[in-house]
Design a protein around this motif. Structure first.
Motif, PDB file in Angstrom:
ATOM      1  N   ASN A  73       0.816  -1.202   0.222  1.00  0.00           N
ATOM      2  CA  ASN A  73      -0.238  -0.166   0.034  1.00  0.00           C
ATOM      3  C   ASN A  73       0.852   1.137   0.026  1.00  0.00           C
ATOM      4  OD1 ASN A  73      -3.066  -0.662   0.102  1.00  0.00           O
ATOM      5  ND2 ASN A  73      -2.134  -1.997   1.824  1.00  0.00           N
ATOM      6  N   ALA A  74       1.957   1.022   0.724  1.00  0.00           N
ATOM      7  CA  ALA A  74       2.778   2.440   0.667  1.00  0.00           C
ATOM      8  C   ALA A  74       3.495   2.764  -0.523  1.00  0.00           C
ATOM      9  CB  ALA A  74       3.668   1.981   1.961  1.00  0.00           C
ATOM     10  N   TRP A  75       3.795   1.913  -1.128  1.00  0.00           N
ATOM     11  CA  TRP A  75       4.607   2.240  -2.566  1.00  0.00           C
ATOM     12  C   TRP A  75       3.930   3.251  -3.318  1.00  0.00           C
ATOM     13  CZ3 TRP A  75       3.959   1.751  -7.839  1.00  0.00           C
ATOM     14  CH2 TRP A  75       5.099   1.901  -8.583  1.00  0.00           C
ATOM     15  N   PRO A  96      -0.262  11.457  11.784  1.00  0.00           N
ATOM     16  CA  PRO A  96      -0.966  12.494  11.622  1.00  0.00           C
ATOM     17  C   PRO A  96      -2.363  12.476  10.872  1.00  0.00           C
ATOM     18  CG  PRO A  96       0.670  12.285   9.833  1.00  0.00           C
ATOM     19  CD  PRO A  96       0.927  11.257  10.732  1.00  0.00           C
ATOM     20  N   PRO A  97      -3.307  13.185  11.436  1.00  0.00           N
ATOM     21  CA  PRO A  97      -4.742  12.996  11.063  1.00  0.00           C
ATOM     22  C   PRO A  97      -4.828  12.667   9.599  1.00  0.00           C
ATOM     23  CG  PRO A  97      -4.584  14.859  12.603  1.00  0.00           C
ATOM     24  CD  PRO A  97      -2.984  14.510  11.987  1.00  0.00           C
ATOM     25  N   THR A  98      -4.218  13.047   8.689  1.00  0.00           N
ATOM     26  CA  THR A  98      -4.250  12.953   7.316  1.00  0.00           C
ATOM     27  C   THR A  98      -3.964  11.596   6.733  1.00  0.00           C
ATOM     28  OG1 THR A  98      -1.933  13.948   7.132  1.00  0.00           O
ATOM     29  CG2 THR A  98      -3.749  15.434   6.570  1.00  0.00           C
ATOM     30  N   ASP A  99      -3.397  10.988   7.671  1.00  0.00           N
ATOM     31  CA  ASP A  99      -3.162   9.352   7.239  1.00  0.00           C
ATOM     32  C   ASP A  99      -4.125   8.447   7.591  1.00  0.00           C
ATOM     33  OD1 ASP A  99      -0.366  10.135   6.819  1.00  0.00           O
ATOM     34  OD2 ASP A  99       0.517   9.045   8.371  1.00  0.00           O
ATOM     35  N   PRO A 100      -4.359   7.643   6.599  1.00  0.00           N
ATOM     36  CA  PRO A 100      -5.530   6.589   6.559  1.00  0.00           C
ATOM     37  C   PRO A 100      -5.653   5.971   7.803  1.00  0.00           C
ATOM     38  CG  PRO A 100      -3.836   5.751   5.030  1.00  0.00           C
ATOM     39  CD  PRO A 100      -3.341   7.073   5.469  1.00  0.00           C
ATOM     40  N   TYR A 101      -4.656   5.459   8.488  1.00  0.00           N
ATOM     41  CA  TYR A 101      -4.838   4.775   9.747  1.00  0.00           C
ATOM     42  C   TYR A 101      -4.554   5.584  11.111  1.00  0.00           C
ATOM     43  CZ  TYR A 101       0.154   5.188   8.395  1.00  0.00           C
ATOM     44  OH  TYR A 101       1.467   5.329   8.064  1.00  0.00           O
ATOM     45  N   PHE A 102      -5.091   6.887  10.833  1.00  0.00           N
ATOM     46  CA  PHE A 102      -4.972   7.622  11.959  1.00  0.00           C
ATOM     47  C   PHE A 102      -5.918   7.209  13.035  1.00  0.00           C
ATOM     48  CE2 PHE A 102      -7.051  11.501  14.191  1.00  0.00           C
ATOM     49  CZ  PHE A 102      -6.003  11.762  14.800  1.00  0.00           C
ATOM     50  N   GLU A 103      -5.774   7.717  14.314  1.00  0.00           N
ATOM     51  CA  GLU A 103      -6.641   7.315  15.440  1.00  0.00           C
ATOM     52  C   GLU A 103      -6.142   8.249  16.505  1.00  0.00           C
ATOM     53  OE1 GLU A 103      -8.062   3.220  17.773  1.00  0.00           O
ATOM     54  OE2 GLU A 103      -6.319   3.406  16.750  1.00  0.00           O
ATOM     55  N   ASP A 104      -7.056   8.820  17.331  1.00  0.00           N
ATOM     56  CA  ASP A 104      -6.418   9.585  18.591  1.00  0.00           C
ATOM     57  C   ASP A 104      -6.323   8.635  19.636  1.00  0.00           C
ATOM     58  OD1 ASP A 104      -6.640  11.139  20.652  1.00  0.00           O
ATOM     59  OD2 ASP A 104      -8.121  12.699  19.835  1.00  0.00           O
ATOM     60  N   LEU A 105      -5.169   8.744  20.131  1.00  0.00           N
ATOM     61  CA  LEU A 105      -4.550   7.952  21.108  1.00  0.00           C
ATOM     62  C   LEU A 105      -4.277   8.740  22.575  1.00  0.00           C
ATOM     63  CD1 LEU A 105      -2.159   6.076  19.123  1.00  0.00           C
ATOM     64  CD2 LEU A 105      -4.513   5.186  20.031  1.00  0.00           C
ATOM     65  N   ALA A 150      -0.076  -6.002   6.869  1.00  0.00           N
ATOM     66  CA  ALA A 150      -1.082  -4.590   6.855  1.00  0.00           C
ATOM     67  C   ALA A 150      -0.626  -4.089   5.282  1.00  0.00           C
ATOM     68  CB  ALA A 150      -1.127  -3.616   7.912  1.00  0.00           C
ATOM     69  N   ASP A 151       0.725  -4.295   5.186  1.00  0.00           N
ATOM     70  CA  ASP A 151       1.002  -3.473   3.834  1.00  0.00           C
ATOM     71  C   ASP A 151       0.637  -4.186   2.437  1.00  0.00           C
ATOM     72  OD1 ASP A 151       2.213  -1.402   2.276  1.00  0.00           O
ATOM     73  OD2 ASP A 151       3.989  -2.371   2.131  1.00  0.00           O
ATOM     74  N   ALA A 152       0.532  -5.313   2.814  1.00  0.00           N
ATOM     75  CA  ALA A 152       0.074  -6.370   1.664  1.00  0.00           C
ATOM     76  C   ALA A 152      -1.408  -6.498   1.296  1.00  0.00           C
ATOM     77  CB  ALA A 152       0.802  -7.747   1.964  1.00  0.00           C
ATOM     78  N   SER A 153      -2.235  -6.251   2.603  1.00  0.00           N
ATOM     79  CA  SER A 153      -3.710  -6.398   2.495  1.00  0.00           C
ATOM     80  C   SER A 153      -4.146  -5.306   1.654  1.00  0.00           C
ATOM     81  CB  SER A 153      -4.313  -6.504   3.738  1.00  0.00           C
ATOM     82  OG  SER A 153      -3.975  -5.310   4.529  1.00  0.00           O
ATOM     83  N   ASP A 154      -5.632  -5.334   1.444  1.00  0.00           N
ATOM     84  CA  ASP A 154      -6.359  -4.214   0.698  1.00  0.00           C
ATOM     85  C   ASP A 154      -6.292  -3.031   1.662  1.00  0.00           C
ATOM     86  OD1 ASP A 154      -7.978  -4.985   2.543  1.00  0.00           O
ATOM     87  OD2 ASP A 154      -9.555  -5.545   1.082  1.00  0.00           O
ATOM     88  N   GLU A 155      -6.994  -2.034   0.960  1.00  0.00           N
ATOM     89  CA  GLU A 155      -6.962  -0.793   1.627  1.00  0.00           C
ATOM     90  C   GLU A 155      -7.626  -0.613   2.896  1.00  0.00           C
ATOM     91  OE1 GLU A 155      -8.046   2.919  -0.515  1.00  0.00           O
ATOM     92  OE2 GLU A 155      -6.976   2.135  -2.326  1.00  0.00           O
ATOM     93  N   ALA A 156      -8.525  -1.409   3.160  1.00  0.00           N
ATOM     94  CA  ALA A 156      -9.335  -1.478   4.353  1.00  0.00           C
ATOM     95  C   ALA A 156      -8.530  -2.282   5.299  1.00  0.00           C
ATOM     96  CB  ALA A 156     -10.707  -1.917   4.458  1.00  0.00           C
ATOM     97  N   GLY A 157      -8.037  -3.305   5.052  1.00  0.00           N
ATOM     98  CA  GLY A 157      -7.099  -4.157   5.751  1.00  0.00           C
ATOM     99  C   GLY A 157      -5.940  -3.461   6.296  1.00  0.00           C
ATOM    100  N   TYR A 158      -5.390  -2.566   5.167  1.00  0.00           N
ATOM    101  CA  TYR A 158      -4.263  -1.845   5.562  1.00  0.00           C
ATOM    102  C   TYR A 158      -4.196  -0.872   6.863  1.00  0.00           C
ATOM    103  CZ  TYR A 158      -0.311   1.553   4.701  1.00  0.00           C
ATOM    104  OH  TYR A 158       0.681   2.545   4.632  1.00  0.00           O
ATOM    105  N   ALA A 159      -5.429  -0.251   6.640  1.00  0.00           N
ATOM    106  CA  ALA A 159      -5.777   0.799   7.654  1.00  0.00           C
ATOM    107  C   ALA A 159      -5.887   0.017   9.073  1.00  0.00           C
ATOM    108  CB  ALA A 159      -7.005   1.610   7.564  1.00  0.00           C
ATOM    109  N   ALA A 160      -6.693  -1.001   9.164  1.00  0.00           N
ATOM    110  CA  ALA A 160      -6.946  -1.547  10.303  1.00  0.00           C
ATOM    111  C   ALA A 160      -5.832  -2.209  10.803  1.00  0.00           C
ATOM    112  CB  ALA A 160      -8.125  -2.525  10.030  1.00  0.00           C
ATOM    113  N   GLY A 161      -4.817  -3.050   9.957  1.00  0.00           N
ATOM    114  CA  GLY A 161      -3.652  -3.445  10.504  1.00  0.00           C
ATOM    115  C   GLY A 161      -2.879  -2.591  11.041  1.00  0.00           C
ATOM    116  N   MET A 162      -2.556  -1.509  10.219  1.00  0.00           N
ATOM    117  CA  MET A 162      -1.862  -0.472  10.839  1.00  0.00           C
ATOM    118  C   MET A 162      -2.141   0.335  12.018  1.00  0.00           C
ATOM    119  SD  MET A 162       1.003  -0.173   9.003  1.00  0.00           S
ATOM    120  CE  MET A 162       1.527   1.428   9.473  1.00  0.00           C
ATOM    121  N   LYS A 163      -3.426   0.531  12.279  1.00  0.00           N
ATOM    122  CA  LYS A 163      -3.883   0.904  13.563  1.00  0.00           C
ATOM    123  C   LYS A 163      -3.200  -0.083  15.075  1.00  0.00           C
ATOM    124  CE  LYS A 163      -7.786   3.497  12.125  1.00  0.00           C
ATOM    125  NZ  LYS A 163      -9.491   3.605  11.863  1.00  0.00           N
TER     126      LYS A 163
END
Ligand SMILES: Nc1ncnc2c1ncn2[C@@H]1O[C@H](COP(=O)(O)OP(=O)(O)OP(=O)(O)O)[C@@H](O)[C@H]1O
Ligand SMILES: Nc1ncnc2c1ncn2[C@@H]1O[C@H](COP(=O)(O)OP(=O)(O)OP(=O)(O)O)[C@@H](O)[C@H]1O
Ligand SMILES: [Mg+2]
Ligand SMILES: [Mg+2]
Lengths: 637, 315, 284, 477
Positions: D136-138, D295-304, D416-429
């Motif tokens: 996803n990152a590439w 940062p909030p602009t990233d797809p896997y952002f979450e307020d911690l 996470a990087d290898a999965s689809d976009e939704a999986g990427y966000a969730a995995g990265m979180k």
């Protein structure tokens, strides 16, 4: 504007008193905020009259003249009245604008220090021309420049056109003072003020400059107010004398009257101390304190006393019979080339070996100098260029026997101090040998010199400069005791210092004071105490009294004389003042340009100088009696 | 005089060479390998070695030294490891900027100092003189960057009379140059002026107490006339000494003002080069500064001989 | 040739000039501030108190607070310590190295003089700021490097003053007299040279101190001086730049402190110079 | 520079920046200043990242992703030309990507291209990129500087000449002062709003606003003196934009060195620091406190923010547990305004829980890079991490200067990087949560991108999502 100089007749000064006085000073008082420096000074000077102002240092002589010029330093103010003929204003409170027109035009001044009184960054010609341009007495710049050269010729500067292009530092002291005089005379002033104009000069030069001043003012009919502390100078130049003491005029009158019949005790003291030809019952010089027994020279009697040599030159202004346009350096040169001894140094040294007639053979000589040469290398000016050499000593030889009082005279730069430095092991000769009390100086290492230095000590000229201002007298006097090899505990040191201070006549509590708390004479006593504390065999004195007031000069000379007897010292005494040497020394050598030109017994040399240079020296030096005699001779003749 | 110049030139050379050695060795003590810094963090060892060879930093120190030092007199400072640019033209640019700034500031400072210092000396007992002395004391006590900041706040940000900062070469647009150079010059000159005022004052006080000034007055010159004709040239000698010392110190001392006014001078170049570990640039800038200082000394020495005949004679 | 002893006597005893008194008072103020800071400051000068940030002057905060809520007055007191420390060490270095170097050059002359004066020349070509930048690069910016740099930068001044003073003393007759008593060079240096040039050296100390204070401020301003959070006047000034429009007093206080210190040391230097060198004091 | 007359203002704009590039070659020289000036303006990539952080087409009109998520096929824009006149073709794409992988690139960022297996030219306008594994990152990275497109004949002197397809060329570079960009007549896209854009460099933040106030510059980008904002906010002549950036202010602790090798000590620091107070005092309240490294602009952002609330008592307790009461540490602070500002407040907050931090300043970049970043010779430091989507770069590498032990996240991140976009966000979180739980570093706040400008300037990119400062749209009202 009236040109005063032109209208003033060149006349006998005594008759000037009847005409309108040139200068009338009434109740002049000069004071700072907290104290008066000069009080109630009154003076009336006729045109062309020459008045001397004498008094010891600090008596207010300079303050008086600067007040006349209206150039008092800040914080010092004048009151009273000063009137100069031809000006209907009181100079004391005249505005500076009016005074500026008088200064340099009707009234000019020559100062003491010829080195600092000239602008170092300006050629002397323009400096002379400036005074004419300022007062518009020259039509144009070029006219002023031309006139400046004439004036420089008038004051007998050799090659005046070249001299005008020189900077002050390129001229000798005497030449600078001539420039000052040329400047002062440029506008033909009616009144010339001179503040010790010759004190900083060599005797021979002093004589020439004095004669020049005298001749100039006589020729132009200029009124002269001449400050000096040298009474013989006054006797030589002035018609009338004012004696100042603590800011007040204590005595006034014609030169003859004041010098032969002093009324005031202070004047009498001054006279007594100045008169090196008179001694008291113990054969000591008179001091201000012992002046009571002093008999001032009577005009008729002085004529008999004074040696013919001293007399033959006086009477008319041109002192040494040198060529009128010869500068003092030229004079020295003449002397040198004329001197047979000077042709070959070896011959000179052979000629001058002193063999005093009384007792000692040369083996007993405590100081033995042979073929001493000292050449200084002036700072190398380039990496490859040659060094310039100054030959301070050109091969001199002499012996000083134990117990002798050995005088060295000669003018400035003749190598006297260099000789003393070598004697004291403070400098090394370039060649030749110097043995002092059996120690060879030449080539000696520092450790070997220690013994020599215990045997020989020095007293210096400057009573302030030779004492460390930050050290107590105790430490100053005890210093030689700290030399390597001397181990004394402090109690013993204190005792020795106290003894020594007693011996030089200082109060016992002096030990804990600092040099600045003493007068000049007292300081010189401290120097002497320091020199004698190690009980040396030889005492070397470099002009020990030339910086002192006459009033203390006699005291110090008496003291030295006493101590030499008491401690059985051998004394080497350097001076440019023949009178002093004559009093204190029994033998003398005369030095000129690094060579000894004549030597012998003091009286013999003084009475019958053989060498041309010695004659000039003898003729130039003034003694009070000689001058009075000359004056007398001139009047009767 | 020529000989004197020769001696000074020899001294100049000795001092300069000693300084190059000093600076070179000192710079080698800076932590961080230039190759590493140029390449960033993840460079491979082979690449590092290759870059070091390219920079020449793998050679023995002596070789590096001579390579660098022998180029200096010919204005060849080498190529920067960091900017990969020839250093010489950059330094030349900066030198111009610094010299213009500093010399202008010094001229303005002298224009302030000479009249006011003279006034303070002549009237040293009156209110005016005391005021000038007091002001100069205060002026000296203010850091020049503070003066700069205040000038910006008042004249650029507040009144908008001048640009707040920046630099335009005079050849490019003189009007713009003048308006931009005004505030930094003023900032430097106000403090320098105060310093020089004090020196002028004491120099004039000193000549006022000289005998030849009294002589001049005895000739009939007025107080000020005497001072101008005879005093000022004499007073100029000590003032010249201070000015030269100050000038040399100011070329680097102006770095703070260069900071405040964003002026691309030598000082800021040096700071940047140090920040970037641009060794060669640092060395070269330092040597240029040293050379300028020494040249100033040389020039001043010549000026002395012109001003003072005593020195001329002495050699 | 003749001297005027009376004049010399006059000049050594004089009342202290007003400049000296004012200067001494200002210096004393700085010293006192520094001393007080050792035992007491109203607040901890480094402890931030975000709730109190950027307050004006008040009873609680005499000079207000800065962006971190730190008490400016405490910072100024503490900063006096840094200023004095830098000044003392810098002047100390210059004094201890420069003065002996100058005395040596003045006493020995010849090659020794040439070499040591050349060394001073080389140093002179490296002003304190340049040395500081170079030191900062090699050793990192800190109070120590600043002190060292300023100290090294001040050496030539001391060497020159000491040398010219020594030359003067060495040409006096009392040194000649000491030599004539076989006093060694070291003893002459200690007993004669040192006490007599002490006055000039003290003046140089005072003036160098003022220069050091300014140099430290400039270095801190460039970020090459004392690192935060220790308060230093120069950095306080630098940090206050952002607030010039809104809280100008934040710049005024450190600016004033620097000015007081510099003024104080300069005045003391001037006063002492007048005292030691009567020639400068006008009149004759 | 810009001049005062309004006519002239229409076709030029001057932007104030801090930190001048040392040269123009970001392929061999580290630092953010070069790409800031050149990316989007001189160099362009196949894609670009828009103001919201979304990937948008640029030199590629469109692309397709294969089902195995390993092959991207890009359709290139026609008519794009390099500024040296060469047309932009698929060959250039191949050349540029392979060049990143070669030794010519020496930047640490080149590893982002490691995932590329092959680049195949299909036609002049079509190119296929085959990845070793799905990522996803590439594609996102292709919108940053590693994705910059070069012409083979334009890379000889990258340090001094930049040749790209972008809307500007470099007209002049006055070293120590400014870089002048001139709009290209032959640009493939819409012409920029101004003829010349000048980037002026300042060493000092206050100087930038002074220049703005005296009319010398028109825009102060990424302004570093937030205390000065109040005077601009109240002035109609100026506009103040507070954008987000993907820069995090990271309070870094050396995970491999005592005392921060103890997770309790790191957690104590997290509790000891009142991040909101830090923002308020150090940066005048500008900046977003998010409690994590995203940062909030990233797809896997979450307020911690709730993970480590400000709790000094808890901090002390943790320290006591760890046996680390009255701790003396060295705090290496780079010489940047934000770092000094932050460090002073941090030090005093640490002091309240008994951690005595001694500040040691390290010149930035040289000394800091050398000492902290390269040699890892530090205990605590603070730095602004500007690279976009850099969580993994920071924490998924035990050799990174933070020294975080990535064994717990390594596999999850790869997955996470290898999965689809939704999986990427969730995995990265999940990955991010693990990192925060381990208190790997204290991200104090997300750095604001403050822009102050003349009120009439338009098209300023307020958000800074990549290194680039995109001047394409900038113009005048
Ligand atoms: N500028 C001055 N301010 C105040 N008092 C001064 C000043 N100059 C000199 N004095 C004092 O004035 C007095 C007279 O000094 P003056 O210079 O007139 O003496 P002098 O007789 O010329 O001495 P000398 O023979 O040493 O030249 C002395 O006590 C001196 O201390
Ligand atoms: N250290 C030196 N370097 C160079 N030349 C010197 C040095 N000392 C003395 N001279 C020169 O040597 C010569 C003799 O000087 P000396 O001091 O011995 O004379 P003096 O007879 O004592 O003179 P004065 O009566 O002026 O004291 C002078 O020309 C002088 O310039
Ligand atoms: Mg007198
Ligand atoms: Mg002599």
């Amino acid at each position: 504007m009236q040109r005063l100089g032109e209208t003033a007749p060149s006349q006998d000064p005594n008759r000037g008193e009847t005409a309108e006085p040139l200068l009338r000073v009434e109740s002049l008082t000069v004071a700072t905020k907290d104290r008066p420096l000069v009080s109630q000074f009154n003076l009336t000077m006729a045109r062309g009259e020459r008045i001397g102002l004498i008094g010891e240092s600090g008596s207010g002589k300079s303050m008086t003249t600067t007040a006349l010029m209206g150039l008092l330093p800040e914080g010092v103010s004048a009151s009273g009245s000063i009137r100069l003929a031809g000006h209907d204003l009181d100079l004391v409170d005249a505005p500076d604008k009016r005074l500026r027109r008088i200064r340099g035009n009707d009234m000019t001044m020559v100062f003491q220090e010829p080195l600092t009184a000239l602008n170092p960054l300006m050629k002397v010609g323009p400096q002379v021309a400036e005074i004419m341009l300022k007062h518009k007495t020259a039509a144009s710049g070029s006219a002023a420049a031309a006139r400046a050269v004439e004036l420089l010729a008038d004051v007998k500067l050799p090659d005046p056109a070249e001299a005008a292009k020189a900077y002050p530092h390129q001229l000798s002291g005497g030449q600078r003072q001539r420039v000052m005089l040329a400047m002062a005379l440029a506008n033909d002033p009616a009144l010339l003020l001179c503040d010790e104009p010759t004190t900083a000069l060599d005797v021979t030069v002093q004589r020439q400059v004095l004669d020049l001043i005298l001749e100039s003012v006589q020729r132009r009919g200029t009124g002269l107010l001449f400050i000096t502390h040298d009474l013989s100078v006054v006797a030589n130049i002035c018609d009338r004398v004012l004696v100042m003491h603590h800011g007040e005029v204590v005595e006034e009158g014609s030169t003859e009257d004041v010098f032969s019949r002093p009324q005031h005790a202070y004047t009498r003291g001054l006279l007594a101390a100045s008169d090196l030809d008179a001694t008291d019952n113990d054969g000591r010089l008179f001091t201000v304190a012992s002046a009571g027994g002093y008999i001032p020279p009577a005009p008729d009697q002085v004529l008999d006393e004074v040696p013919a040599t001293a007399l033959h030159l006086s009477g008319e202004p041109a002192g040494p019979k040198a060529d009128p346009d010869t500068a003092e350096t030229a004079l020295a040169e003449t002397a040198l080339t004329e001197a047979p001894a000077a042709v070959s140094p070896a011959a000179a040294s052979r000629a001058v070996v002193v063999t005093p007639e009384h007792a000692h053979d040369t083996d007993a000589a405590v100081i033995r100098v042979r073929d001493l040469v000292r050449t200084y290398q002036r700072q190398r000016t380039s990496l490859f260029g040659q060094r310039t050499e100054v030959q301070a000593l050109r091969g001199i030889s002499f012996d000083v026997a134990t117990g002798q009082r050995f005088g060295v005279v000669g003018e400035s730069g003749s190598g006297k101090s260099t000789l003393l430095r070598i004697l004291a092991g403070l400098d090394q000769p370039t060649s030749g040998s110097v043995r002092v009390a059996g120690n060879e100086v030449a080539g000696a290492k520092e450790s070997e010199l220690a013994e020599l230095r215990r045997q020989l000590q020095i007293v210096f000229q400057d009573p302030m400069g030779s004492l460390n201002p930050r050290m107590k007298v105790q430490d100053i006097v005890a210093e030689p005791l700290l030399a390597p090899g001397q181990k004394l505990d402090s109690a013993r040191q204190r005792r020795l210092v106290a003894e020594m201070l007693g011996a030089v006549g200082l109060p016992a509590d002096s030990a804990d004071r600092f040099p600045h708390q003493f007068s000049g004479g007292q300081r010189q006593r401290i120097s002497i105490a320091r020199a004698l504390i190690c009980q040396p065999r030889v005492l070397v004195a470099d002009e020990p009294v030339s910086a002192l007031d006459v009033s203390v000069r006699a005291q110090v000379l008496n003291l030295l004389s006493d101590l030499v007897d008491e401690y059985q010292l051998t004394l080497v005494f350097v001076s440019h003042d023949l009178g002093v040497v004559r009093y204190i020394c029994d033998n003398v050598v005369v030095m000129n340009r690094g060579q000894i030109v004549e030597s012998g017994g003091t009286e013999q040399i003084y009475e019958a100088p053989r060498h041309e240079y010695t004659r000039t020296l003898v003729n130039s030096s003034m003694s009070l009696r000689a001058e009075l005699a000359a004056r007398e001779a001139a009047m009767s003749g | 005089m020529a000989i004197r110049l020769l001696i000074n030139l020899a001294r100049f050379a000795v001092t300069y060479v000693a300084a190059t050695v000093l600076v070179f060795l000192f710079m080698r003590a800076i932590p961080g390998d230039p190759a590493q810094i140029a390449l960033g963090v993840n460079a491979t060892p082979e690449l590092l070695a290759q870059t070091r060879a390219e920079f020449g930093t793998d050679r023995p120190l002596v070789v590096q030294y001579f390579d660098w030092a022998l180029g200096l007199p010919f204005g060849d400072f080498g190529t920067s490891y960091v900017t990969r640019q020839d250093i010489s033209p950059l330094v030349l640019d900066r030198v111009q900027v610094s010299l213009i700034l500093v010399v202008l500031a010094m001229i303005v400072a002298l224009l302030i100092a000479i009249p006011f210092g003279t006034l303070a000396a002549v009237k040293h007992r009156s209110a005016g003189g005391i005021l000038v002395s007091g002001l100069s004391q205060l002026g000296v006590a203010v850091p020049n960057f503070l003066a700069g900041i205040l000038l910006v706040v008042v004249f650029a940000v507040g009144l908008g009379w001048f640009p707040a900062n920046g630099w335009t070469p005079p050849g490019q647009d003189f009007g713009d140059f003048a308006s931009r150079v005004a505030l930094p010059v003023l900032a430097l000159a106000s403090v320098q002026g105060a310093i020089l005022t004090r020196y002028v004052r004491s120099a004039v006080m000193e000549v006022m107490s000289e005998d030849y000034l009294r002589t001049a007055r005895a000739k009939g010159l007025g107080k000020m006339e005497a001072l101008f004709k005879h005093g000022l040239r004499n007073a100029s000698i000590p003032v010249l000494t201070v000015t030269s010392v100050q000038l040399a110190a100011l070329i680097i001392g102006a770095v703070v003002i260069e900071r405040v006014f964003v002026i691309p001078g030598l000082g800021s170049m040096l700071l940047d080069a140090v920040g970037n570990r641009d060794l060669l640039t640092v060395q070269s800038v330092v040597m240029v500064l040293v050379a300028i200082t020494l040249i100033i000394n040389l020039v001043v020495d010549v000026l002395y001989t012109i001003l003072d005949p005593r020195i001329r004679k002495a050699s | 040739m003749t001297t005027q002893p009376a004049a010399v006597v006059r000049s050594t005893r004089r009342r202290p000039a007003p400049t000296l008194l004012i200067g001494a008072a200002l210096v004393l103020l700085v010293v006192l501030a520094a001393l007080i800071s050792f035992v007491w400051t109203p607040y901890d000068p480094v402890q931030a108190a975000p709730a109190d940030r950027l307050q004006g002057s008040s009873a609680a905060h005499l000079m207000g607070t800065d962006r971190y809520g730190r008490d400016v007055f405490s910072g100024i007191l503490y900063g006096a310590r840094i200023t004095l420390l830098v000044g003392l060490v810098a002047v100390g270095i210059a004094l201890l190295i420069g003065t002996p170097l100058g005395i040596l050059a003045g006493m020995r002359g010849g090659a020794v003089e040439e070499v040591s004066m050349r060394a001073a020349d080389i140093l002179l070509a490296f002003p304190a700021l340049l040395v500081a930048i170079m030191f900062g690069a090699v050793f990192g910016a800190s109070t120590t490097t600043a002190m060292l740099a300023i100290g090294i930068g001040s050496i030539p001044g001391f060497a020159r003053v000491a040398r010219s003073g020594t030359l003067q003393v060495m040409s006096t007759e009392y040194v000649l007299a000491a030599k004539a008593s076989s006093q060694g060079a070291f003893r002459i240096a200690r007993r004669h040279v040192l006490p007599n040039i002490a006055g000039m050296v003290v003046v140089q100390c005072s003036v160098s101190f003022a220069i050091a204070v300014l140099a430290e401020a400039a270095l801190s301003f460039l970020g090459l001086g004392t690192p935060p959070p220790v308060p230093s006047w120069g950095r306080m000034l630098q940090e206050s730049q952002q607030f010039l429009g809104t809280y100008p007093m934040l710049a005024v206080w450190p600016g004033l402190a620097i000015a007081v210190a510099v003024l104080g040391f300069n005045l003391v230097g001037d006063g002492l110079r007048d005292k030691f060198d009567p020639k400068l004091n006008g009149g004759r | 520079g810009s001049s005062a007359s309004p006519e002239a203002q229409q076709d030029s704009v001057t932007v104030a920046l801090t930190g001048e590039p040392v040269n123009l070659d970001f392929t061999t020289t580290a630092g953010a200043a070069i790409p800031q000036a050149l990316m989007s303006n001189v160099y362009e990539g196949l894609v670009e990242i828009d103001q919201e952080g979304k990937i948008q087409p640029l030199l590629a009109e469109s692309w397709e992703l294969s089902d195995d998520r390993k092959t991207y096929t890009f359709k290139l824009r026609e008519g794009a030309k390099f500024s040296n006149g060469e047309p932009f073709t698929a060959e250039d794409v191949k050349f540029s990507i392979e060049r990143v992988q070669s030794d010519e690139w020496v930047s640490s960022l080149k590893s982002k291209m490691d995932v590329v297996d092959a680049v195949n030219v299909l036609s002049d306008t079509e190119v296929e990129v085959v990845l070793k594994q799905p990522s996803n990152a590439w594609l996102f990275d292709m919108g940053t500087l590693v994705g910059a497109m070069f012409d083979p004949s334009g890379v000889d002197d990258l340090a001094n000449t930049a040749i790209g397809t972008g809307p500007y060329t470099i007209e002049a570079w006055n070293r120590g002062q400014s870089i002048e960009l001139a709009a290209r007549d032959d640009y493939w896209g819409e012409k920029p709003g101004v003829e010349t854009a000048t980037l002026r460099y300042f060493a000092d933040a206050v100087a930038t606003t002074n220049a703005l106030q005296s009319g010398d510059v028109d825009v102060v980008y990424n302004m570093q003196a937030p205390e000065l904002l109040s005077s601009f906010e109240s002035n109609d002549k100026f506009q103040v934009l507070e954008g987000t950036s993907n820069g995090e202010i990271v309070l870094s602790m050396n995970n491999k060195e005592a005392p921060f090798d103890d997770v309790r000590v790191r957690q104590a620091v997290m509790h000891a620091i009142d991040r909101q107070a830090v923002v308020d005092t150090a940066w005048n309240g500008y900046g977003t406190v998010v409690g994590g490294p995203v940062p909030p602009t990233d797809p896997y952002f979450e307020d911690l923010n709730d993970v480590y609330p400000y709790d000094p008592a808890k901090a002390k307790e943790l320290l006591k547990e760890a046996g680390a009461e009255n701790l003396d540490i060295t705090f290496t602070v780079p010489t940047r305004p934000y770092a000094t500002a932050v460090s002073e407040i941090v030090v005093s907050q640490l002091a309240e829980v008994g951690i005595n931090a001694k500040i040691e300043s390290a010149e930035f970049p040289a000394v800091w890079l050398d000492q902290v970043f390269t040699k890892h010779d530090y205990q605590m430091s603070v730095v602004l991490a500007v690279e976009s989507r850099d969580v993994l770069a920071m924490f998924n590498n035990p050799d990174y200067y933070l020294g975080y032990d990535n064994s717990k996240i390594k596999d999850a991140a790869a997955k996470a990087d290898a999965s689809d976009e939704a999986g990427y966000a969730a995995g990265m979180k999940d990955v991010v949560r693990t990192i925060v739980d381990d208190a790997a570093a204290d991200v104090l706040f997300i750095f604001p991108n403050i822009v102050v400008a003349d009120a009439k300037v338009t098209g300023i990119p307020a958000n800074s999502v990549t290194e680039a400062l995109d001047l394409t749209n900038i113009g005048w009202k």
